[in-house]
Structure formats: structure tokens, C-alpha cells
Design an enzyme around this catalytic site. Structure first.
Site, PDB file in Angstrom:
ATOM      1  N   HIS A  82      23.338   4.586 -10.406  1.00 35.75           N
ATOM      2  CA  HIS A  82      22.468   3.896 -11.362  1.00 35.75           C
ATOM      3  C   HIS A  82      22.710   4.210 -12.723  1.00 35.75           C
ATOM      4  O   HIS A  82      22.664   5.571 -13.111  1.00 35.75           O
ATOM      5  CB  HIS A  82      20.959   4.233 -11.195  1.00 35.75           C
ATOM      6  N   ASP A 161       6.607  -1.645  -9.691  1.00 32.79           N
ATOM      7  CA  ASP A 161       7.473  -1.371 -11.082  1.00 32.79           C
ATOM      8  C   ASP A 161       7.573  -2.790 -11.860  1.00 32.79           C
ATOM      9  O   ASP A 161       7.433  -2.476 -13.367  1.00 32.79           O
ATOM     10  CB  ASP A 161       8.589  -1.076 -10.709  1.00 32.79           C
ATOM     11  N   ARG A 168       4.121  -1.656 -19.793  1.00 30.43           N
ATOM     12  CA  ARG A 168       4.708  -0.478 -20.614  1.00 30.43           C
ATOM     13  C   ARG A 168       5.185  -1.129 -21.916  1.00 30.43           C
ATOM     14  O   ARG A 168       4.971  -0.859 -22.741  1.00 30.43           O
ATOM     15  CB  ARG A 168       5.511   0.197 -19.779  1.00 30.43           C
ATOM     16  N   SER A 183       9.454   4.572 -12.223  1.00 32.09           N
ATOM     17  CA  SER A 183      10.298   3.384 -12.253  1.00 32.09           C
ATOM     18  C   SER A 183      11.680   3.355 -11.818  1.00 32.09           C
ATOM     19  O   SER A 183      11.922   2.635 -10.883  1.00 32.09           O
ATOM     20  CB  SER A 183      10.273   2.845 -13.848  1.00 32.09           C
ATOM     21  N   LYS A 187      12.727   2.520  -7.307  1.00 32.29           N
ATOM     22  CA  LYS A 187      13.884   1.414  -7.085  1.00 32.29           C
ATOM     23  C   LYS A 187      15.136   1.955  -6.230  1.00 32.29           C
ATOM     24  O   LYS A 187      15.369   1.281  -5.496  1.00 32.29           O
ATOM     25  CB  LYS A 187      14.301   0.509  -8.315  1.00 32.29           C
TER      26      LYS A 187
HETATM   27  N1  URA Z   1      14.775   1.723 -16.638  1.00 28.32           N
HETATM   28  C1  URA Z   1      14.102   1.280 -15.589  1.00 28.32           C
HETATM   29  O1  URA Z   1      14.371   0.748 -14.722  1.00 28.32           O
HETATM   30  N2  URA Z   1      12.636   1.861 -15.875  1.00 28.32           N
HETATM   31  C2  URA Z   1      12.362   2.529 -17.017  1.00 28.32           C
HETATM   32  O2  URA Z   1      11.285   2.907 -17.209  1.00 28.32           O
HETATM   33  C3  URA Z   1      13.221   2.534 -18.022  1.00 28.32           C
HETATM   34  C4  URA Z   1      14.619   2.213 -17.807  1.00 28.32           C
END
Ligand code: URA
Length: 434
Positions: A82, A161, A168, A183, A187
Site C-alpha cells: 500500500h 471507512d 472526515r 482507515s 482495509k
Molecule cells: N488514505 C486512506 O486510505 N485513508 C486515510 O485516512 C488517508 C489516506
């Protein structure tokens, strides 16, 4: 339990229990708690912070709010990667075939681009015929067969999320480290892989502008990952200049193909290599980083990784003839050159603005609903520390219409700062957190 009591407790800086966080988050997902109370909760969490245990609770609650991918049917070791997002960051398309060549399976879900950052899914959609939607069964079968599959995030992964992130975004609570950790890690945990490599970007084109913040984010995500029994490492890398040269979907795929042919930009090779090395070390497959680097080089030189990339394209319905026939990628034929207006050394690049310029051309989205043009973008040749001469080529703009061309030229010129004094080259990889 009442939402208002939990909000007040966090406002006063007190620690919340798992049940209290669950009450708010799942109450919101189930539409039992309104936006305005969750907004107040997010702001209290933003201002007072969440400690390690609270962050772990938030991550777990968000992970369990939807489906979890079952990778137990995959016989190869699973790995995920990621990036926290940047400009010209196409490393997933290089790392995934390389790791598949090492016998790993990468069942990867990726996002679309928004604002100045690009998204892997958009890049893949510039390949003729390529589909980013597979059923769960097709996804797992393809990963088992060829070692990789890359799809758009499905509707049922971490719905908490999706809802919280949208809120947010409009309440000024995005750049909170514990909320970002929850967040991203929810995932990654829902995607199921055993080994996770994070590329935490830092600098003018990244979320985290300061190294100290990037480090804190990386350490926190690695700690949380370990808490959930993952083999996890983070690479902290620079986003003080676009990665490689290409910014824009088809242009970036083209640069990936070039790299897999052994001809890509050095910085893109270096960061892709580092991510693969860290995956090989973290998973326990290798213990000698130099041997890992030599073997990666061999997979590029033998064209094994390029062949794996072609196999991956075909498996998802795409036409792998693009590997030899670049015209199939339909990069715009309208090109405007931008040249340096003075000589000196590049001292600073506002990378976020370069990404923004690419978005203005149509390569990215200002809002989620925008439709993007696959063939437009920028080849930006500036690198911090480079000595440049007036009249040398700074960038090539690939455009479809003239609407924003003057603005884009202005951005590229004004956001590339030239100094008469010699400047240091950018450091690409700051640190590995393990
Ligand atoms: N990327 C994400 O998936 N979540 C965040 O909160 C910030 C960047």
C-alpha cells in the site's frame, strides 16, 4: 450508552473503551447516529488523539464492518502493498508482477485517483479491454493461477471507512494519524494477506509533508499490523518530486512497460526494488538483501517480470499487444513542450501542484464524479538537485484541448524553483520501519 457522553469523554481527553468506539462507528454505519454527532466525535479524536489501544480497537471495528477476503484457499504465500499516495506513483504495477515471479500471490484491491494523486485502478483502465471488476471466485482463482490480480475495491469491504472518510473529508479531520491508521490498516487487514509492505510517502506531493509525521504514521501502522499478526514493514520514501517522469494514466502504464524492459527511470526502479526486497525479507523468503536485489535484477533482465505483466493483462481481459505496440495505449498526440526559462539548479518542486496540473488536463478527478481522459498527462523531467540550462526541456504536456493548457504551463514553470546555488539531490528512501 449515549453518543453525546462518548463525545464529551473524548473531548475531555479520556480513553475510550472498545465498546464505546464500536457504539459510535457501527451506530454511524447502521445510520442510528447522525452525521453531526460523528463529526463532533471525529473532531474530538483529531484534537485529543487516540492511544495505541483505541487505534487498534478502531481498526478492528472498521475491518469487521464489512466483508473480509478469504485468502485461505490460496496455496502461495500472500502479500499486499500500500502506498499512502503521491504523484507518478505506479510502483504497484511493477511490484505485483515481480512478487508473482518470486512465487508470491498478490490479491490486491486498489483505489481510484482523487485530487492531485493518481490511482492504480485508473491506470489499469487505460489498457484496452482491461477489467478491474472480478467476482470473488474469479479474483481468488486468478491469484492462485498466476500469482496476482488487481481489482477495484468492492462495495462490501470496510463500509465504515467509506462513510467515515467522506465525513472526515468535509470536517477537516483527514490528517489525524490515528484516523489514517484506522482507515488504511482496516482495509489492509480486510484484504487478508499475510505480509504487508507500506510505502509511506513524505514531502511536497504527499499527505505527510514532514519526515517526523511520516515516521510516526509508519511506526503506528507497523505496530497495529503486528498486533494483528501480520508480517509488516514500512518504507518511508520521498514525494518531493514526481516518481519517474510520467504523470497520467496511459503515460504511466507505458513507463511501467519500459521499466519492465529494463529501460525505466532510476528512481522508479529503486523504490520498486526496495518494496520487493522488504517483502522478500519480511515474509522470511530471503534473509540477504543483496541476494534479493540481484535476483530482482535478474527477473527484469530475463524479461520474466515483463512476461508476468503481460499474463496479468490477458487474465483480466486486456490486450497485451500494448507491450510492443505503444500506439494502442492512445496517448494524446497533441504535445506541448515546456522549457526552462533560466539556468541553475532545481532547489524545490511543488509536487502536489504538478499532480494538480495533470488533473487540470483531465488525467485526474477534482470530484469523485469526474470522468478522466486516459491519454492526457505530463512527462515531467525535473529532479531536485539537477543542473539545468535555459532552453532545456522541463516537461512535455500531453493534452486533448487547450482549455487549461496555459494554466498548466504556468504551474509547471512557477512550481519548479531554480536556484543559482548548487542544491543537494533528493533522498529517495529515508528509512525502513520494521
Ligand atoms: N488514505 C486512506 O486510505 N485513508 C486515510 O485516512 C488517508 C489516506
Amino acid at each position: 450508552m449515549r453518543a453525546v457522553d462518548i463525545i464529551i469523554k473524548k473531548r475531555e481527553g479520556q480513553k475510550l473503551s472498545f465498546e464505546e468506539i464500536e457504539f459510535i462507528v457501527m451506530g454511524y454505519v447502521k445510520e442510528q447516529i447522525p452525521d453531526y454527532q460523528v463529526s463532533a466525535f471525529l473532531m474530538a479524536a483529531f484534537l485529543k488523539g487516540l492511544d495505541y489501544q483505541e487505534t487498534a480497537s478502531l481498526t478492528q471495528i472498521m475491518r469487521d464492518s464489512g466483508d473480509i477476503i478469504d485468502v485461505s484457499g490460496i496455496s502461495r504465500p500472500t502479500v499486499d502493498k500500500h502506498s499512502t499516495g503521491g504523484v507518478g506513483d505506479k510502483t504497484s504495477l511493477i511490484v505485483a508482477p515481480l512478487l508473482a515471479c518470486f512465487g508470491f500471490a498478490m490479491p490486491k484491491m486498489s483505489g481510484r485517483g482523487l485530487g492531485h494523486t493518481g490511482g492504480t485502478i485508473d491506470k489499469l483502465e487505460s489498457i484496452p479491454g482491461f477489467t478491474v471488476e472480478l467476482t470473488n471466485e474469479e479474483f481468488i482463482r486468478q491469484v492462485e493461477d498466476i500469482g496476482l490480480a488487481l481489482i477495484a475495491q468492492t462495495g462490501n469491504i470496510t463500509p465504515a471507512d467509506k462513510k467515515l472518510y467522506s465525513l472526515r473529508d468535509v470536517t477537516g479531520t483527514v490528517d489525524s494519524i490515528p484516523l489514517i491508521v484506522g482507515s488504511i490498516m482496516s482495509k489492509k487487514l480486510a484484504a487478508g494477506a499475510e505480509t504487508i509492505i507500506l510505502d509511506v510517502k513524505c514531502g511536497s506531493g504527499a499527505f505527510m509533508k514532514e519526515l517526523s509525521d511520516a515516521k510516526q504514521l509508519a511506526e503506528s501502522m507497523v505496530d497495529i499490523g503486528k498486533n494483528f499478526n501480520k508480517k509488516i514493514r514500512a518504507v518511508i520514501s520521498s514525494m518531493n518530486q514526481p516518481l519517474g517522469y510520467a504523470v497520467g494514466n496511459a503515460l504511466e502504464v507505458l513507463e511501467v512497460i519500459e521499466l519492465l524492459k529494463g529501460e525505466g527511470p532510476d528512481d522508479l526502479y529503486e523504490i520498486s526494488e526496495e518494496i520487493v526486497v522488504q517483502a522478500l525479507l519480511a515474509s522470511g523468503k530471503y534473509d540477504d538483501p543483496q541476494k534479493a536485489r540481484d535476483d530482482i535484477r535478474e527477473k527484469i533482465e530475463s524479461k520474466e517480470a515483463l512476461e508476468k505483466f503481460a499474463e496479468f493483462i490477458r487474465a483480466q481481459g486486456g490486450d497485451s499487444a500494448i507491450i510492443d505496440d505503444y500506439s494502442m495505449l492512445k496517448v494524446s498526440a497533441r504535445i506541448k513542450e515546456v522549457r526552462y526559462s533560466k539556468s541553475g539548479y532545481i532547489s524545490n518542486i511543488n509536487t502536489e501542484k504538478i499532480g494538480y496540473a495533470s488533473m487540470l488536463l483531465g488525467a485526474g478527478r477534482a470530484t469523485k464524479e469526474d470522468v478522466i481522459d486516459m491519454g492526457v498527462g505530463i512527462k515531467y523531467y525535473g529532479k531536485v538537485g539537477n543542473k539545468v540550462k535555459e532552453g532545456d526541456l522541463l516537461a512535455e504536456i500531453y493534452y486533448l484541448n487547450d482549455d487549461s493548457l496555459d494554466d498548466v504551463v504556468l504551474i509547471l514553470e512557477s512550481e519548479t524553483i531554480i536556484s543559482h546555488k548548487e542544491c543537494k539531490k533528493d533522498i529517495l528512501i529515508y528509512e525502513i520501519v520494521s
